[in-house]
Design a protein around this motif. Sequence first.
Motif, PDB file in Angstrom:
ATOM      1  N   PRO A 145       0.851  -1.193   0.000  1.00 29.28           N
ATOM      2  CA  PRO A 145       0.000   0.000   0.000  1.00 29.28           C
ATOM      3  C   PRO A 145       0.887   1.244   0.000  1.00 29.28           C
ATOM      4  CG  PRO A 145      -0.011  -1.053   2.162  1.00 29.28           C
ATOM      5  CD  PRO A 145       0.786  -1.935   1.243  1.00 29.28           C
ATOM      6  N   GLY A 146       0.291   2.410  -0.089  1.00 25.97           N
ATOM      7  CA  GLY A 146       1.048   3.659  -0.096  1.00 25.97           C
ATOM      8  C   GLY A 146       1.911   3.817   1.144  1.00 25.97           C
ATOM      9  N   ALA A 147       2.999   4.551   1.001  1.00 21.11           N
ATOM     10  CA  ALA A 147       3.932   4.758   2.107  1.00 21.11           C
ATOM     11  C   ALA A 147       3.328   5.655   3.183  1.00 21.11           C
ATOM     12  CB  ALA A 147       5.217   5.381   1.585  1.00 21.11           C
ATOM     13  N   PHE A 148       3.700   5.398   4.427  1.00 20.62           N
ATOM     14  CA  PHE A 148       3.282   6.234   5.555  1.00 20.62           C
ATOM     15  C   PHE A 148       3.852   7.638   5.369  1.00 20.62           C
ATOM     16  CE2 PHE A 148       4.522   8.173   9.596  1.00 20.62           C
ATOM     17  CZ  PHE A 148       3.287   8.289  10.203  1.00 20.62           C
ATOM     18  N   VAL A 149       3.013   8.650   5.615  1.00 17.66           N
ATOM     19  CA  VAL A 149       3.451  10.039   5.552  1.00 17.66           C
ATOM     20  C   VAL A 149       3.010  10.718   6.839  1.00 17.66           C
ATOM     21  CG1 VAL A 149       3.260  12.237   4.315  1.00 17.66           C
ATOM     22  CG2 VAL A 149       3.227  10.089   3.039  1.00 17.66           C
ATOM     23  N   ALA A 150       3.971  11.163   7.649  1.00 14.10           N
ATOM     24  CA  ALA A 150       3.660  11.840   8.905  1.00 14.10           C
ATOM     25  C   ALA A 150       2.825  13.085   8.625  1.00 14.10           C
ATOM     26  CB  ALA A 150       4.950  12.218   9.625  1.00 14.10           C
ATOM     27  N   GLY A 151       1.864  13.350   9.500  1.00  9.73           N
ATOM     28  CA  GLY A 151       1.014  14.521   9.347  1.00  9.73           C
ATOM     29  C   GLY A 151      -0.232  14.268   8.521  1.00  9.73           C
ATOM     30  N   THR A 152      -0.367  13.064   7.987  1.00 12.61           N
ATOM     31  CA  THR A 152      -1.533  12.712   7.177  1.00 12.61           C
ATOM     32  C   THR A 152      -2.665  12.248   8.081  1.00 12.61           C
ATOM     33  OG1 THR A 152      -0.118  12.018   5.356  1.00 12.61           O
ATOM     34  CG2 THR A 152      -2.350  11.136   5.366  1.00 12.61           C
TER      35      THR A 152
ATOM     36  N   ALA B 271      -7.695   7.173   7.703  1.00 10.54           N
ATOM     37  CA  ALA B 271      -9.004   6.610   8.027  1.00 10.54           C
ATOM     38  C   ALA B 271      -8.815   5.320   8.821  1.00 10.54           C
ATOM     39  CB  ALA B 271      -9.772   6.318   6.739  1.00 10.54           C
ATOM     40  N   ALA B 272      -9.835   4.956   9.581  1.00 11.45           N
ATOM     41  CA  ALA B 272      -9.814   3.684  10.303  1.00 11.45           C
ATOM     42  C   ALA B 272      -9.602   2.560   9.302  1.00 11.45           C
ATOM     43  CB  ALA B 272     -11.125   3.489  11.053  1.00 11.45           C
ATOM     44  N   ALA B 273      -8.747   1.605   9.632  1.00 15.05           N
ATOM     45  CA  ALA B 273      -8.428   0.428   8.816  1.00 15.05           C
ATOM     46  C   ALA B 273      -7.616   0.756   7.557  1.00 15.05           C
ATOM     47  CB  ALA B 273      -9.676  -0.368   8.450  1.00 15.05           C
ATOM     48  N   GLU B 274      -7.177   1.998   7.395  1.00 15.62           N
ATOM     49  CA  GLU B 274      -6.331   2.334   6.246  1.00 15.62           C
ATOM     50  C   GLU B 274      -4.968   1.675   6.419  1.00 15.62           C
ATOM     51  OE1 GLU B 274      -4.971   6.216   3.636  1.00 15.62           O
ATOM     52  OE2 GLU B 274      -6.447   6.443   5.226  1.00 15.62           O
ATOM     53  N   LYS B 275      -4.429   1.190   5.323  1.00 18.59           N
ATOM     54  CA  LYS B 275      -3.150   0.476   5.361  1.00 18.59           C
ATOM     55  C   LYS B 275      -2.044   1.328   4.755  1.00 18.59           C
ATOM     56  CE  LYS B 275      -5.751  -3.744   5.218  1.00 18.59           C
ATOM     57  NZ  LYS B 275      -6.965  -3.016   5.604  1.00 18.59           N
ATOM     58  N   VAL B 276      -0.854   1.230   5.354  1.00 16.51           N
ATOM     59  CA  VAL B 276       0.317   1.952   4.864  1.00 16.51           C
ATOM     60  C   VAL B 276       1.502   1.002   4.846  1.00 16.51           C
ATOM     61  CG1 VAL B 276      -0.479   4.183   5.760  1.00 16.51           C
ATOM     62  CG2 VAL B 276       1.045   2.770   7.153  1.00 16.51           C
ATOM     63  N   SER B 277       2.532   1.388   4.103  1.00 14.69           N
ATOM     64  CA  SER B 277       3.774   0.614   4.122  1.00 14.69           C
ATOM     65  C   SER B 277       4.881   1.507   4.668  1.00 14.69           C
ATOM     66  CB  SER B 277       4.121   0.105   2.726  1.00 14.69           C
ATOM     67  OG  SER B 277       4.299   1.180   1.831  1.00 14.69           O
ATOM     68  N   LEU B 278       5.885   0.881   5.230  1.00 14.81           N
ATOM     69  CA  LEU B 278       7.020   1.604   5.778  1.00 14.81           C
ATOM     70  C   LEU B 278       8.267   0.781   5.500  1.00 14.81           C
ATOM     71  CD1 LEU B 278       7.708   4.172   7.407  1.00 14.81           C
ATOM     72  CD2 LEU B 278       7.625   2.774   9.446  1.00 14.81           C
TER      73      LEU B 278
END
Length: 103
Positions: A17-24, A27-34
């Motif tokens: 999924p899209g990369a984590f971006v601080a300050g964003t 939504a609940a259950a939204e997925k990010v990658s790091l």
Amino acid sequence: TPPPTPAVWSSADSGCPGAFVAGTDYAAAEKVSLAGTAYTAVYECAAAPNNQFCGKAGYEPGTGQYWAVVWTLLGSCSGTISPTSSPNYSTLTDAGGGSSPPG
């Protein structure tokens, strides 16, 4: 020795999924990658109301004091999720009608 790589995250889509971006705002259950040094991890943001903290300082996935309160490690991933196909536009024919002054 580096920590073991978590199991590969599975979803209907392949890739990360899209990369984590601080300050964003997440939504609940939204997925990010790091991306880490050994693997790219996939995290899921908590349910409301805790999701409001997912993008805040101190809550970054996998780091900070409180990350586990708002993020759940789902596994690892590689690549990116393919974009969805382009929308299929259909041309509307003029069906007449519309507004015309009475008269």
